[in-house]
Motif scaffolding. Structure first.
Motif, PDB file in Angstrom:
ATOM      1  N   UNK A  10       0.694  -1.054  -0.114  1.00  0.00           N
ATOM      2  CA  UNK A  10      -0.288   0.549  -0.290  1.00  0.00           C
ATOM      3  C   UNK A  10       0.570   1.781   0.047  1.00  0.00           C
ATOM      4  N   UNK A  11       1.934   1.177   0.782  1.00  0.00           N
ATOM      5  CA  UNK A  11       2.438   2.197   0.894  1.00  0.00           C
ATOM      6  C   UNK A  11       3.100   2.168  -0.536  1.00  0.00           C
ATOM      7  N   UNK A  12       3.550   1.616  -1.341  1.00  0.00           N
ATOM      8  CA  UNK A  12       4.499   1.509  -2.944  1.00  0.00           C
ATOM      9  C   UNK A  12       3.513   2.157  -3.402  1.00  0.00           C
ATOM     10  N   UNK A  13       2.034   2.293  -3.279  1.00  0.00           N
ATOM     11  CA  UNK A  13       1.256   2.522  -4.439  1.00  0.00           C
ATOM     12  C   UNK A  13       1.294   3.611  -4.125  1.00  0.00           C
ATOM     13  N   UNK A  14       0.877   4.510  -2.924  1.00  0.00           N
ATOM     14  CA  UNK A  14       0.989   5.739  -2.763  1.00  0.00           C
ATOM     15  C   UNK A  14       1.843   6.557  -3.224  1.00  0.00           C
ATOM     16  N   UNK A  15       3.210   6.057  -3.369  1.00  0.00           N
ATOM     17  CA  UNK A  15       4.133   6.638  -4.296  1.00  0.00           C
ATOM     18  C   UNK A  15       3.857   7.460  -5.483  1.00  0.00           C
ATOM     19  N   UNK A  16       2.862   5.808  -6.189  1.00  0.00           N
ATOM     20  CA  UNK A  16       2.380   6.951  -7.827  1.00  0.00           C
ATOM     21  C   UNK A  16       1.956   7.485  -7.649  1.00  0.00           C
ATOM     22  N   UNK A  17       1.334   8.768  -6.535  1.00  0.00           N
ATOM     23  CA  UNK A  17       0.838   9.581  -6.506  1.00  0.00           C
ATOM     24  C   UNK A  17       1.171  10.988  -5.992  1.00  0.00           C
ATOM     25  N   UNK A  18       1.828  10.699  -5.917  1.00  0.00           N
ATOM     26  CA  UNK A  18       2.372  11.641  -4.830  1.00  0.00           C
ATOM     27  C   UNK A  18       2.891  12.983  -5.767  1.00  0.00           C
ATOM     28  N   UNK A  19       2.798  12.841  -7.022  1.00  0.00           N
ATOM     29  CA  UNK A  19       2.832  14.369  -8.321  1.00  0.00           C
ATOM     30  C   UNK A  19       1.322  14.187  -8.533  1.00  0.00           C
ATOM     31  N   UNK A  20       0.644  14.020  -8.121  1.00  0.00           N
ATOM     32  CA  UNK A  20      -1.224  14.092  -8.529  1.00  0.00           C
ATOM     33  C   UNK A  20      -1.054  15.170  -7.906  1.00  0.00           C
ATOM     34  N   UNK A  21      -1.984  16.646  -8.118  1.00  0.00           N
ATOM     35  CA  UNK A  21      -2.702  18.162  -7.298  1.00  0.00           C
ATOM     36  C   UNK A  21      -2.455  17.702  -6.422  1.00  0.00           C
ATOM     37  N   UNK A  22      -3.631  16.914  -6.484  1.00  0.00           N
ATOM     38  CA  UNK A  22      -5.523  16.872  -5.871  1.00  0.00           C
ATOM     39  C   UNK A  22      -4.678  16.356  -4.486  1.00  0.00           C
ATOM     40  N   UNK A  23      -4.528  14.709  -4.775  1.00  0.00           N
ATOM     41  CA  UNK A  23      -4.535  13.813  -4.098  1.00  0.00           C
ATOM     42  C   UNK A  23      -2.922  13.259  -3.283  1.00  0.00           C
ATOM     43  N   UNK A  24      -1.877  14.332  -3.473  1.00  0.00           N
ATOM     44  CA  UNK A  24      -1.126  14.576  -3.395  1.00  0.00           C
ATOM     45  C   UNK A  24      -0.502  13.989  -1.757  1.00  0.00           C
ATOM     46  N   UNK A  25      -1.744  15.346  -1.183  1.00  0.00           N
ATOM     47  CA  UNK A  25      -1.029  15.184   0.249  1.00  0.00           C
ATOM     48  C   UNK A  25      -1.983  14.037   0.816  1.00  0.00           C
ATOM     49  N   UNK A  26      -3.136  13.630   0.254  1.00  0.00           N
ATOM     50  CA  UNK A  26      -4.200  12.194   1.286  1.00  0.00           C
ATOM     51  C   UNK A  26      -2.452  10.673   0.614  1.00  0.00           C
ATOM     52  N   UNK A  27      -1.580  11.048  -0.432  1.00  0.00           N
ATOM     53  CA  UNK A  27      -1.174   9.953  -0.641  1.00  0.00           C
ATOM     54  C   UNK A  27       0.198   9.913   0.205  1.00  0.00           C
ATOM     55  N   UNK A  28       0.423  11.312   0.092  1.00  0.00           N
ATOM     56  CA  UNK A  28       1.784  11.629   2.130  1.00  0.00           C
ATOM     57  C   UNK A  28       1.112  11.398   3.298  1.00  0.00           C
ATOM     58  N   UNK A  29       0.013  11.316   2.955  1.00  0.00           N
ATOM     59  CA  UNK A  29      -0.517  11.222   4.497  1.00  0.00           C
ATOM     60  C   UNK A  29      -0.656   9.587   4.760  1.00  0.00           C
ATOM     61  N   UNK A  30      -0.945   8.733   3.976  1.00  0.00           N
ATOM     62  CA  UNK A  30      -1.162   7.161   3.592  1.00  0.00           C
ATOM     63  C   UNK A  30       0.041   6.641   3.863  1.00  0.00           C
ATOM     64  N   UNK A  31       0.984   6.932   2.996  1.00  0.00           N
ATOM     65  CA  UNK A  31       2.450   6.728   3.071  1.00  0.00           C
ATOM     66  C   UNK A  31       3.209   7.011   4.479  1.00  0.00           C
ATOM     67  N   UNK A  32       2.859   7.848   5.463  1.00  0.00           N
ATOM     68  CA  UNK A  32       3.187   8.411   6.831  1.00  0.00           C
ATOM     69  C   UNK A  32       3.107   7.794   8.040  1.00  0.00           C
ATOM     70  N   UNK A  33       1.941   7.353   7.162  1.00  0.00           N
ATOM     71  CA  UNK A  33       1.018   6.502   8.644  1.00  0.00           C
ATOM     72  C   UNK A  33       1.228   5.533   8.415  1.00  0.00           C
ATOM     73  N   UNK A  34       1.994   4.604   7.095  1.00  0.00           N
ATOM     74  CA  UNK A  34       2.385   2.870   7.228  1.00  0.00           C
ATOM     75  C   UNK A  34       3.438   3.303   7.746  1.00  0.00           C
ATOM     76  N   UNK A  35       4.608   3.958   6.670  1.00  0.00           N
ATOM     77  CA  UNK A  35       6.449   4.099   6.845  1.00  0.00           C
ATOM     78  C   UNK A  35       6.519   5.021   8.373  1.00  0.00           C
ATOM     79  N   UNK A  36       6.316   5.182   8.835  1.00  0.00           N
ATOM     80  CA  UNK A  36       6.533   6.596  10.493  1.00  0.00           C
ATOM     81  C   UNK A  36       7.997   7.728   9.282  1.00  0.00           C
TER      82      UNK A  36
END
Length: 438
Positions: free
Chosen positions: A273-299
């Motif tokens: 799931x963390x890896x999948x979030x990386x693919x959306x870090x450049x999306x203008x609207x979804x990047x903050x949500x993807x970053x939040x999820x990545x951070x919640x998993x990885x710390x």
């Protein structure tokens, strides 16, 4: 009462109304924790206490007239002070507050009842369960559920057959976990209800009651061609199930579900799931949500080199008055406070650290998922995510460990201390491993 003295209490009312709005926003904020929320709350409580000490004179001169206000925050502050300051509330007093209001103006009064901490409150509300008006009955059940109180002397079997949607949902939330005879008699029908809110409440009630059929329905509703709700997607993430995460990763392809799927993936704790979030870090609207999820998993804490500066919104010409949506909700959305991740920096961190994450293992803030890490998030994590963590606690304990994350922080602290020992003994197996066969 002298006008200058009344001015003081009017200032208390205005400040309490403003601070209540600020506090409610803090409960959903990604950049506030429990301690920071308590700071806002202390200021709110001081203003509310200032109204209560005015006693009957202030109640008559200011609070009761303010109940005619159509401003929700003013209505909340006045209702809370009246309910908190009376000698003893009677059912007729509560009804007198609720019945004359339009539905949207009952909400702040309901909130005042939910936040009221008087010991006799739930007993005071019990007679309202005999009211015939479905909207008053539903509201009463919702307040009782907020206080973890079980309805007495009411035919819940009949309520679960009622046609009114809000009443059905309120009954399901108030009766968690459901008694066995109600599970057998009503759950299959409610899980198949055509109304999304009823299905969602039935799914949650079934899972908290340990019914496997609720989990199977959750998986079915998250099929590739289904339209699962945000809450159903969240249940997949909270489950800790490999199959649940796989369903979420598949649904990430569905554009209209993508934001809610990213939210749910953050609770799955899986490296995939963390890896999948990386693919959306450049999306203008979804990047903050993807970053939040990545951070919640990885710390990984998204600050300094791992975030981008937020761009200032360009000034826009005001719309003509006739084109403005005067009913639009201008309250900032919680997502607006999320940082914007730096895609390259976050990607580089992952390439360096991905070996620390075992495929199939569940993580929370970079640590192996455990009840201790879950409790840590409830004590210190972002307010926005605590509601979902509290739901997982209820699911894993089958309703024995309940934390009301939208209550005043003093109550939350008491509940956290009370459930700590019990919660630490709960299983961290995937959800299907702790469900029964019903």
């Amino acid at each position: 009462m002298e006008s200058i003295l009344l001015d003081v209490f009017e200032e208390h009312l205005d400040e309490a109304a403003f601070l209540w709005t600020q506090w409610e926003q803090a409960l959903e904020a990604p950049d506030f924790n429990l301690e920071e929320t308590a700071t806002v709350e202390a200021r709110l409580r001081a203003q509310l206490d200032g109204l209560v000490v005015g006693a009957a004179a202030v109640a008559e001169a200011l609070l009761k007239p303010s109940l005619e206000s159509e401003d929700p925050s003013t209505l909340f502050a006045a209702a809370f002070a009246l309910l908190d300051g009376s000698e003893r509330m009677q059912p007729s007093d509560v009804l007198a507050l609720l019945v004359p209001r339009a539905s949207k103006l009952r909400a702040p009064i309901q909130r005042a009842l939910e936040l009221n901490e008087r010991e006799e409150l739930t007993e005071t509300l019990q007679p309202l369960l005999k009211e015939s008006a479905p909207e008053i009955l539903a509201l009463t059940l919702e307040v009782l559920a907020f206080h973890h109180a079980t309805p007495k002397d009411v035919a819940v079997d009949m309520l679960l057959q009622h046609e009114e949607e809000r009443l059905l949902v309120a009954t399901l939330r108030c009766l968690q976990p459901l008694p066995r005879h109600l599970l057998r008699g009503h759950l299959p029908r409610l899980l198949a209800d055509p109304r999304p809110a009823v299905r969602e409440a039935a799914m949650e009630a079934g899972l908290i009651s340990g019914a496997r059929v609720a989990w199977e329905r959750c998986l079915d509703m998250a099929g590739r061609h289904a339209a699962p709700s945000r809450q159903q997607l969240l249940l997949l993430g909270l489950s800790g199930e490999r199959l649940g995460t796989e369903r979420l990763l598949t649904l990430l392809e569905v554009e209209e579900l993508r934001a809610d799927v990213l939210w749910a993936l953050g609770f799955s704790g899986q490296s995939a799931a963390a890896e999948a979030c990386l693919g959306w870090l450049e999306h203008q609207e979804l990047a903050p949500l993807a970053g939040e999820a990545f951070s919640a998993i990885t710390g990984l804490t998204l600050q300094d080199a791992y975030v981008l500066e937020k761009r200032e919104e360009s000034a826009q010409e005001p719309l003509p008055l006739e084109e403005e949506d005067l009913d639009a909700d201008l309250t900032p959305r919680p997502e607006e406070a999320l940082p914007i991740p730096h895609p390259e920096a976050v990607g580089a961190w992952w390439r360096e650290n991905r070996g620390n994450f075992t495929p199939g293992q569940r993580y929370l803030r970079g640590r192996s998922f455990s009840m201790e890490t879950l409790l840590g998030e409830l004590r210190q994590g972002p307010m926005r995510r605590r509601h979902a963590h509290a739901l997982e606690l209820a699911l894993r304990s089958q309703g024995a460990c309940r934390l009301q994350t939208r209550a005043f922080t003093r109550r939350q602290g008491t509940e956290l201390a009370r459930l700590r020992n019990t919660a630490q003994r709960l299983s961290v197996r995937p959800l299907s491993g702790i469900l029964g066969g019903g």
